[in-house]
Design a protein around this motif. Structure first.
Motif, PDB file in Angstrom:
ATOM      1  N   LEU A   6     -20.878 -17.294  22.907  1.00 37.18           N
ATOM      2  CA  LEU A   6     -21.761 -18.239  22.217  1.00 37.18           C
ATOM      3  C   LEU A   6     -22.956 -18.605  23.076  1.00 37.18           C
ATOM      4  N   ASP A   7     -22.754 -18.687  24.407  1.00 41.54           N
ATOM      5  CA  ASP A   7     -23.892 -18.967  25.292  1.00 41.54           C
ATOM      6  C   ASP A   7     -24.920 -17.844  25.224  1.00 41.54           C
ATOM      7  N   ARG A   8     -24.416 -16.607  25.103  1.00 41.93           N
ATOM      8  CA  ARG A   8     -25.370 -15.495  24.985  1.00 41.93           C
ATOM      9  C   ARG A   8     -26.156 -15.563  23.672  1.00 41.93           C
ATOM     10  N   LEU A   9     -25.580 -16.242  22.685  1.00 39.68           N
ATOM     11  CA  LEU A   9     -26.280 -16.380  21.407  1.00 39.68           C
ATOM     12  C   LEU A   9     -27.196 -17.599  21.365  1.00 39.68           C
ATOM     13  N   ALA A  10     -27.320 -18.316  22.489  1.00 37.11           N
ATOM     14  CA  ALA A  10     -28.160 -19.515  22.518  1.00 37.11           C
ATOM     15  C   ALA A  10     -29.609 -19.248  22.151  1.00 37.11           C
ATOM     16  N   PRO A  11     -30.194 -18.058  22.499  1.00 34.88           N
ATOM     17  CA  PRO A  11     -31.614 -17.840  22.131  1.00 34.88           C
ATOM     18  C   PRO A  11     -31.847 -17.719  20.636  1.00 34.88           C
ATOM     19  N   LEU A  12     -30.799 -17.684  19.813  1.00 34.61           N
ATOM     20  CA  LEU A  12     -31.014 -17.485  18.374  1.00 34.61           C
ATOM     21  C   LEU A  12     -31.910 -18.555  17.747  1.00 34.61           C
ATOM     22  N   PRO A  13     -31.765 -19.877  18.046  1.00 35.86           N
ATOM     23  CA  PRO A  13     -32.672 -20.864  17.430  1.00 35.86           C
ATOM     24  C   PRO A  13     -34.131 -20.611  17.774  1.00 35.86           C
ATOM     25  N   ASP A  14     -34.398 -20.253  19.066  1.00 36.43           N
ATOM     26  CA  ASP A  14     -35.793 -19.976  19.441  1.00 36.43           C
ATOM     27  C   ASP A  14     -36.317 -18.757  18.695  1.00 36.43           C
ATOM     28  N   ILE A  15     -35.454 -17.749  18.549  1.00 35.81           N
ATOM     29  CA  ILE A  15     -35.885 -16.561  17.785  1.00 35.81           C
ATOM     30  C   ILE A  15     -36.163 -16.936  16.337  1.00 35.81           C
ATOM     31  N   ALA A  16     -35.304 -17.794  15.754  1.00 37.68           N
ATOM     32  CA  ALA A  16     -35.520 -18.229  14.366  1.00 37.68           C
ATOM     33  C   ALA A  16     -36.834 -18.988  14.234  1.00 37.68           C
ATOM     34  N   ARG A  17     -37.124 -19.865  15.252  1.00 33.69           N
ATOM     35  CA  ARG A  17     -38.390 -20.600  15.202  1.00 33.69           C
ATOM     36  C   ARG A  17     -39.582 -19.647  15.262  1.00 33.69           C
TER      37      ARG A  17
ATOM     38  N   GLU B  50     -45.975  -9.091  17.767  1.00 37.59           N
ATOM     39  CA  GLU B  50     -44.911 -10.009  18.202  1.00 37.59           C
ATOM     40  C   GLU B  50     -43.749 -10.007  17.229  1.00 37.59           C
ATOM     41  N   LEU B  51     -44.069  -9.980  15.914  1.00 38.24           N
ATOM     42  CA  LEU B  51     -42.999  -9.961  14.900  1.00 38.24           C
ATOM     43  C   LEU B  51     -42.141  -8.715  15.028  1.00 38.24           C
ATOM     44  N   ASP B  52     -42.763  -7.564  15.289  1.00 38.64           N
ATOM     45  CA  ASP B  52     -41.983  -6.333  15.480  1.00 38.64           C
ATOM     46  C   ASP B  52     -41.054  -6.472  16.687  1.00 38.64           C
ATOM     47  N   GLY B  53     -41.578  -7.066  17.778  1.00 38.47           N
ATOM     48  CA  GLY B  53     -40.728  -7.257  18.949  1.00 38.47           C
ATOM     49  C   GLY B  53     -39.576  -8.209  18.663  1.00 38.47           C
ATOM     50  N   LEU B  54     -39.871  -9.293  17.918  1.00 38.84           N
ATOM     51  CA  LEU B  54     -38.804 -10.245  17.573  1.00 38.84           C
ATOM     52  C   LEU B  54     -37.755  -9.600  16.683  1.00 38.84           C
ATOM     53  N   GLU B  55     -38.198  -8.781  15.738  1.00 39.47           N
ATOM     54  CA  GLU B  55     -37.229  -8.108  14.867  1.00 39.47           C
ATOM     55  C   GLU B  55     -36.350  -7.160  15.671  1.00 39.47           C
ATOM     56  N   ALA B  56     -36.926  -6.471  16.646  1.00 42.53           N
ATOM     57  CA  ALA B  56     -36.111  -5.588  17.491  1.00 42.53           C
ATOM     58  C   ALA B  56     -35.097  -6.400  18.297  1.00 42.53           C
ATOM     59  N   ASP B  57     -35.561  -7.562  18.872  1.00 42.99           N
ATOM     60  CA  ASP B  57     -34.624  -8.410  19.630  1.00 42.99           C
ATOM     61  C   ASP B  57     -33.518  -8.936  18.731  1.00 42.99           C
ATOM     62  N   LEU B  58     -33.913  -9.384  17.521  1.00 42.08           N
ATOM     63  CA  LEU B  58     -32.911  -9.915  16.586  1.00 42.08           C
ATOM     64  C   LEU B  58     -31.911  -8.840  16.193  1.00 42.08           C
ATOM     65  N   GLN B  59     -32.392  -7.618  15.988  1.00 40.51           N
ATOM     66  CA  GLN B  59     -31.475  -6.537  15.608  1.00 40.51           C
ATOM     67  C   GLN B  59     -30.466  -6.260  16.709  1.00 40.51           C
ATOM     68  N   SER B  60     -30.932  -6.270  17.973  1.00 41.15           N
ATOM     69  CA  SER B  60     -29.998  -6.045  19.081  1.00 41.15           C
ATOM     70  C   SER B  60     -28.983  -7.175  19.171  1.00 41.15           C
ATOM     71  N   VAL B  61     -29.450  -8.433  18.942  1.00 41.43           N
ATOM     72  CA  VAL B  61     -28.521  -9.577  18.982  1.00 41.43           C
ATOM     73  C   VAL B  61     -27.507  -9.478  17.845  1.00 41.43           C
ATOM     74  N   VAL B  62     -27.973  -9.075  16.648  1.00 42.82           N
ATOM     75  CA  VAL B  62     -27.057  -8.943  15.499  1.00 42.82           C
ATOM     76  C   VAL B  62     -26.023  -7.860  15.768  1.00 42.82           C
ATOM     77  N   VAL B  63     -26.448  -6.748  16.372  1.00 37.88           N
ATOM     78  CA  VAL B  63     -25.486  -5.671  16.692  1.00 37.88           C
ATOM     79  C   VAL B  63     -24.444  -6.166  17.683  1.00 37.88           C
TER      80      VAL B  63
END
Length: 452
Positions: free
Chosen positions: A197-208, A406-419
């Motif tokens: 769960l700590d590793r998932l902490a960046p999710l709110p910032d990514i959502a923002r 930036e959006l493309d980079g965020l989508e790539a980061d989000l995809q890696s987090v989702v995986v």
């Protein structure tokens, strides 16, 4: 003795039915499969908890109420229904078609329900809390294994089933050791889950940041919708500027054109042309007459008839003059003397000016006819606002490109987090808190809320 248990929308159980046979019933299975939830459902049925823990936690996520129903060996059925605001009991006597309902309980269990269930707790003189001799958890065994000996002695003294309970105590000690071992495993598992769960902490910032990117995308879409109107305005401005330049060129070309000459009286020329036509006609007739006369003999020599012709001509002129004088005297006999002749110089000048003005009016009419189909050019607007808008549009286009990157980079980061999240959830198998189903989509949408 309880012969059947039916659990609906209680904790991890959506719908569970258990048929209990005579003797001891043992529930076995892997961790987080709902075994403890069955014990907790029976405890809620027997005690009707009000405030601790929060009764809303018993209701399965997405349901409006939880329901626990049991049937005892004499055919009596008892049901406990819990919503977020109230609880009630339903009691069916053997053979009854409609239940008797109990409301406004205020944390109490109706006497009729307690009598039918026979799951009363044992009260001790020195303890405020009663002892549950029927139900127990892994961490809180039935027989007070974690309590001082004095408390256990008091319990056995108050119990009418001490011999039977002592026989069961040894078996529970083994279960307690196993439970402690399982507790350590669960503690380690909770630690690993906390790290995940700590590793998932960046999710709110990514959502923002995704929200900011979506806002920029909406702004870009609005600019794309406004771009055609701006392009149309620029095209119209270019067309109007070209039309204005052509009109100015026509005006400059017309300024160098000399005015047409004044119109003169052509009556004399018409008369000459008419005379020439008549002479040509006479010549044609003479040529036609000369053809037949070509074969005739030469006429005799003509005598000079000049004096006679002049005399005849003079006589005709005299006769014509006499006749004209007689006609004039007849016409002028009744007329007064003519007035004195006035100076016509001013009248002549006015006639000449009128002819010039008529010529100018004709020229103006032709110009109006030629220019009538040309629309009047619109007043050109200052180009300052348009230049600022074009500059702003260029800056926004640059911002859109950078935000899209930036959006493309965020989508790539989000995809890696989702995986990574999906791999971790597959490793867990279910919710570590409630034991319910857990997927990556449900976790990202609402986080598997247990207080809903």
């Amino acid at each position: 003795m309880i012969t059947k248990i039916v659990i609906d929308n209680f904790m991890a159980h959506e719908h569970t039915e258990l048929e209990l046979g005579p003797g001891v019933t043992i529930l076995t299975g892997a961790n987080n499969t709902g075994k403890s939830a069955v014990v907790e459902a029976l405890r809620c049925l027997a005690t009707n908890p009000v405030r601790s823990p929060n009764p809303a936690l018993y209701i399965r996520h997405g349901a409006k109420e939880a329901r626990v129903e049991v049937e005892v060996d004499d055919g009596t059925r008892v049901a406990w229904v819990r919503t977020k605001r109230w609880a009630k009991y339903e009691l069916w006597a053997p053979g009854a078609e409609e239940p008797e309902e109990y409301h406004k309980l205020q944390g109490r269990v109706p006497e009729d329900v307690a009598k039918a269930l026979r799951l009363d707790q044992v009260e001790l003189e020195t303890r405020k809390d009663s002892v549950d001799v029927h139900l127990g958890n892994q961490r809180d065994p039935v027989f007070l294994l974690n309590q001082p000996d004095s408390v256990m002695a008091e319990f056995f003294a108050a119990s009418t089933e001490s011999a039977h309970l002592l026989a069961m105590q040894n078996a529970l000690k083994m279960r307690v050791r196993d439970a402690k071992r399982e507790e350590r495993d669960l503690t380690d598992r909770i630690g690993r889950t906390a790290d995940d769960l700590d590793r998932l902490a960046p999710l709110p910032d990514i959502a923002r940041r995704m929200d900011e990117a979506e806002e920029l995308e909406r702004h870009a879409v609005r600019l794309e919708r406004e771009t055609p109107a701006l392009e149309a305005a620029l095209a119209e401005f270019g067309n109007l500027a070209g039309a204005l330049a052509r009109e100015r060129a026509v005006g400059e070309a017309l300024q160098g054109v000399q005015p047409p000459p004044p119109v003169r009286d052509v009556d004399r020329l018409k008369r000459h042309i008419t005379s020439m036509d008549a002479v040509n006609a006479d010549l044609a007739r003479a040529e036609r007459t000369a053809g037949p006369l070509a074969g005739l003999q030469v006429p005799p020599a003509a005598v000079d008839t000049g004096p006679l012709r002049r005399l005849i001509h003079d006589l005709d002129a005299t006769r014509t003059a006499l006749r004209k004088d007689a006609d004039q005297r007849t016409v002028l006999a009744g007329l007064a003397d003519p007035p004195a002749l006035a100076d016509t110089a001013r009248l002549t000048a006015m006639v000449d000016e009128l002819l010039v003005l008529r010529a100018r009016s004709g020229r103006l009419a032709r110009l109006e006819t030629a220019l009538g189909s040309i629309a009047e050019p619109s007043r050109p607007h200052p180009l300052g606002d348009l230049t600022a808008m074009v500059t702003e549009f260029a800056g926004l286009t640059t911002q859109i490109s950078s935000r899209q990157a930036e959006l493309d980079g965020l989508e790539a980061d989000l995809q890696s987090v989702v995986v990574a999240l999906e791999e971790r959830i597959r490793a867990l198998g279910c919710c570590p808190v409630c034991g319910g189903d857990l997927t990556a989509d449900s976790f990202l949408d609402h986080g598997c809320r247990h207080g809903a």
